[in-house]
Design an enzyme around this catalytic site. Structure first.
Site, PDB file in Angstrom:
ATOM      1  N   ASP A   1       0.840  -1.204   0.000  1.00 23.49           N
ATOM      2  CA  ASP A   1       0.000   0.000   0.000  1.00 23.49           C
ATOM      3  C   ASP A   1       0.874   1.254   0.000  1.00 23.49           C
ATOM      4  OD1 ASP A   1      -2.125   1.729   0.208  1.00 23.49           O
ATOM      5  OD2 ASP A   1      -2.623   1.215   2.287  1.00 23.49           O
TER       6      ASP A   1
ATOM      7  N   LYS B   1       0.865   3.774  -2.099  1.00 21.16           N
ATOM      8  CA  LYS B   1       0.173   5.008  -2.546  1.00 21.16           C
ATOM      9  C   LYS B   1       1.115   5.945  -3.309  1.00 21.16           C
ATOM     10  CE  LYS B   1      -3.457   4.997   0.963  1.00 21.16           C
ATOM     11  NZ  LYS B   1      -2.907   4.082   1.994  1.00 21.16           N
TER      12      LYS B   1
ATOM     13  N   ASP C   1       3.368  10.242  -7.954  1.00 23.11           N
ATOM     14  CA  ASP C   1       4.334  11.121  -8.625  1.00 23.11           C
ATOM     15  C   ASP C   1       4.270  10.902 -10.140  1.00 23.11           C
ATOM     16  OD1 ASP C   1       6.560  12.843  -9.072  1.00 23.11           O
ATOM     17  OD2 ASP C   1       7.317  12.298  -7.083  1.00 23.11           O
TER      18      ASP C   1
ATOM     19  N   TYR D   1     -14.912   4.807  10.473  1.00 28.76           N
ATOM     20  CA  TYR D   1     -15.190   3.385  10.287  1.00 28.76           C
ATOM     21  C   TYR D   1     -16.658   3.082   9.974  1.00 28.76           C
ATOM     22  CZ  TYR D   1     -10.591   2.149  12.193  1.00 28.76           C
ATOM     23  OH  TYR D   1      -9.256   1.994  12.396  1.00 28.76           O
TER      24      TYR D   1
ATOM     25  N   GLY E   1      -7.536  -3.221   9.330  1.00 29.07           N
ATOM     26  CA  GLY E   1      -6.225  -3.117   9.969  1.00 29.07           C
ATOM     27  C   GLY E   1      -6.329  -3.376  11.461  1.00 29.07           C
ATOM     28  N   ARG E   2      -6.523  -2.292  12.219  1.00 31.85           N
ATOM     29  CA  ARG E   2      -6.492  -2.393  13.679  1.00 31.85           C
ATOM     30  C   ARG E   2      -7.534  -3.346  14.240  1.00 31.85           C
ATOM     31  NH1 ARG E   2      -5.824   4.029  14.132  1.00 31.85           N
ATOM     32  NH2 ARG E   2      -6.556   3.762  11.976  1.00 31.85           N
TER      33      ARG E   2
HETATM   34  O1  S5P Z   1      -8.813   5.777   2.152  1.00 35.39           O
HETATM   35  C1  S5P Z   1      -8.076   4.962   2.676  1.00 35.39           C
HETATM   36  C2  S5P Z   1      -7.184   4.195   1.914  1.00 35.39           C
HETATM   37  C3  S5P Z   1      -6.414   3.242   2.546  1.00 35.39           C
HETATM   38  S1  S5P Z   1      -5.478   2.175   1.583  1.00 35.39           S
HETATM   39  N1  S5P Z   1      -8.138   4.748   4.013  1.00 35.39           N
HETATM   40  C4  S5P Z   1      -7.350   3.815   4.636  1.00 35.39           C
HETATM   41  O2  S5P Z   1      -7.502   3.658   5.855  1.00 35.39           O
HETATM   42  N2  S5P Z   1      -6.440   3.088   3.922  1.00 35.39           N
HETATM   43  C5  S5P Z   1      -5.502   2.148   4.578  1.00 35.39           C
HETATM   44  O3  S5P Z   1      -6.254   1.106   5.183  1.00 35.39           O
HETATM   45  C6  S5P Z   1      -4.674   2.769   5.688  1.00 35.39           C
HETATM   46  O4  S5P Z   1      -3.437   3.233   5.188  1.00 35.39           O
HETATM   47  C7  S5P Z   1      -4.494   1.629   6.655  1.00 35.39           C
HETATM   48  O5  S5P Z   1      -3.356   0.865   6.289  1.00 35.39           O
HETATM   49  C8  S5P Z   1      -5.716   0.763   6.454  1.00 35.39           C
HETATM   50  C9  S5P Z   1      -6.801   0.971   7.501  1.00 35.39           C
HETATM   51  O6  S5P Z   1      -6.359   0.609   8.768  1.00 35.39           O
HETATM   52  P1  S5P Z   1      -7.329   0.592  10.027  1.00 35.39           P
HETATM   53  O7  S5P Z   1      -6.423   0.240  11.169  1.00 35.39           O
HETATM   54  O8  S5P Z   1      -7.914   1.958  10.201  1.00 35.39           O
HETATM   55  O9  S5P Z   1      -8.367  -0.470   9.772  1.00 35.39           O
END
Ligand code: S5P
Length: 448
Positions: free
Chosen positions: A291, A293, A296, A402, A420-421
């Site tokens: 990931d 992102k 450039d 979320y 993720g978390r």
């Molecule tokens: O819009 C986005 C795009 C991404 S890829 N919002 C995000 O949260 N992400 C990624 O998804 C972010 O960089 C992180 O690695 C993951 C979400 O993690 P969480 O712990 O909040 O579930």
């Protein structure tokens, strides 16, 4: 209006209303289609119309006239010329530089403004326009509309306290065209029937994963794994040490389609780690998803992707990239699959509707992109990946927002959730991953 019928017949000749079968923006099939833009092609009719619109209102109170783009702009201009009331121009989007104002022209806080609109249907877009004009400090006193499609718009605006004055209703237009033999009785019946009971928008549908129009080999692989494992889960492994990362991959590998990495947060990155991850991925049947992102120009992205210490090109199956630098910037990743970030999950993101629609167009055109990250339904030729999924939390204090798995499958028709978390921070990541897999897959099946 003095000679309403005569005006309408002439306007009809210009093609302002067509009969047949038309799919509206909402997906509804309508037996007629109205477009008042051709009126500007007849100076005589435009002037008659504008004077008649002016007569609907008490113009002594009015200090400004504003047309809703685009069809009403010429009408508003002529109304301003005929009445001597100054015109202001509303933008569709702010231009992103300079004053960033939505209204152009000279005006002061608290001035009374007349809004001019061509057609009112449900009134939704007019309400949005009024909000934007009032945000600039003006009072929208009256609204004049050429044609009311009689689908609740007037009532909606009345409820909000606005007075809407209309020149024609659609029923009136149909009756006049019938009287002068421009419409046959059977067509009139069909239209009246539609107007008395307008159908609701068709139910939105989604395609099964295996029916989606995905040609990129990495996209196809993802779908195969999802079907084999009955999983739409991508785990975001945002841990900072090689050991934690390997342990996580081992413990949740069976449940996931892909392991999403931010390799640059790992403090003890090594090629042994890469070897280990690759072998776990092979054994547990998941893809490696960096990931990064990228954002450039193509040349720099290519160096970042192929050179440096991580050499992603040698070992990851897919990467994320922002479409900000244009379609060609994606070509440097070939044959690695690209996931375009078209809309972000965080509060206050700059990925507004305009950006998202441009970014989606670009993603669709690129042969390297097979998926997008977004918070809305996308077309069937792209896979939709949605982050910002958590069962326990509504957000963090750094902007993340979320949703539950159920919400993103039912509302956005997502294809894959990114968690993720919710997983790596839980007391038992294996159990948490199983719960997200199970709830995600169930919500996916229910959304079909
Ligand atoms: O819009 C986005 C795009 C991404 S890829 N919002 C995000 O949260 N992400 C990624 O998804 C972010 O960089 C992180 O690695 C993951 C979400 O993690 P969480 O712990 O909040 O579930």
């Amino acid at each position: 209006m003095k000679n309403k019928e005569e005006f309408l017949l002439k306007a009809y000749e210009l093609g302002i209303i067509k009969f047949g079968s038309f799919t509206l923006k909402s997906g509804i099939e309508s037996p007629f289609y109205v477009d008042l833009r051709p009126l500007a092609s007849s100076p005589e009719l435009l002037k008659t119309l504008s004077n008649n619109l002016l007569q609907l209102v008490d113009d002594r109170r009015l200090e400004l006239i504003c047309g809703v783009p685009y069809a009403a702009l010429p009408m508003a201009t002529v109304m301003s010329l005929e009445s001597g009331i100054p015109l202001i121009i509303k933008r569709k989007e702010n231009k992103g530089y300079g004053t960033k104002r939505m209204l152009e022209g000279v005006f002061k806080n608290g001035q009374n403004c007349l809004l001019v609109e061509d057609v009112i249907t449900s009134g939704k877009s007019l309400v949005e326009t009024i909000d934007e004009v009032e945000k600039e400090g003006l009072n929208v006193t009256d609204i004049v509309v050429v044609l009311d499609r009689e689908q609740g718009g007037i009532e909606r605006l009345k409820e909000k306290g606005y007075r809407v004055l209309t020149l024609f209703t659609i029923n009136e237009v149909i009756d006049i065209l019938h009287k002068y033999r421009r419409l046959e009785a059977n067509e009139v019946a069909k239209i009246k029937n539609f107007l008395s009971e307008p159908p609701s928008a068709p139910l939105r549908k989604r395609k099964k994963l295996e029916e989606k129009d995905i040609h990129h080999p990495v996209g196809k692989k993802m779908i195969d794994i999802a079907l084999r494992k009955k999983s739409n889960l991508i785990a975001s492994a945002d841990v900072v040490s090689a050991l934690e990362l390997k342990n996580l991959a081992e413990s949740i590998g069976d449940k996931i389609v892909a392991l999403k990495l931010h390799t640059d947060i790992i403090s003890d990155f090594s090629w042994t780690l890469v070897e280990d991850l690759r072998s776990i991925a092979r054994e547990k049947d998941f893809l490696l998803f960096e990931d990064r992102k990228f954002a450039d120009i193509g040349n720099t992205q290519e160096l970042q992707f192929k050179q440096g210490i991580y050499k992603f090109a040698d070992w990851v199956d897919m990467v994320t990239a922002h479409p900000i630098a244009g379609e060609k910037s994606f070509s440097v990743f070939d044959p690695t699959g690209v996931i375009a970030i078209v809309e972000m999950s965080s509060a206050g993101t700059l990925t507004d509707n305009y950006y998202v629609s441009q970014a989606l167009n670009l993603a669709q055109k690129s042969n390297n992109v097979f998926a997008v990250v977004a918070q809305r339904q996308v077309s069937d030729d792209l896979l939709l990946l949605t982050p910002g999924v958590n069962l326990e939390s509504k957000g963090d204090n750094k902007g993340q927002q979320y949703n539950t798995p159920e919400k993103v499958f039912s509302d956005y028709f997502t294809d894959f959730i990114i968690v993720g978390r919710g997983i790596y921070k839980s007391n038992n990541p294996t159990e948490a991953a199983e719960e997200y897999r199970e709830r995600g897959w169930k919500a996916y099946l229910e959304s079909l």
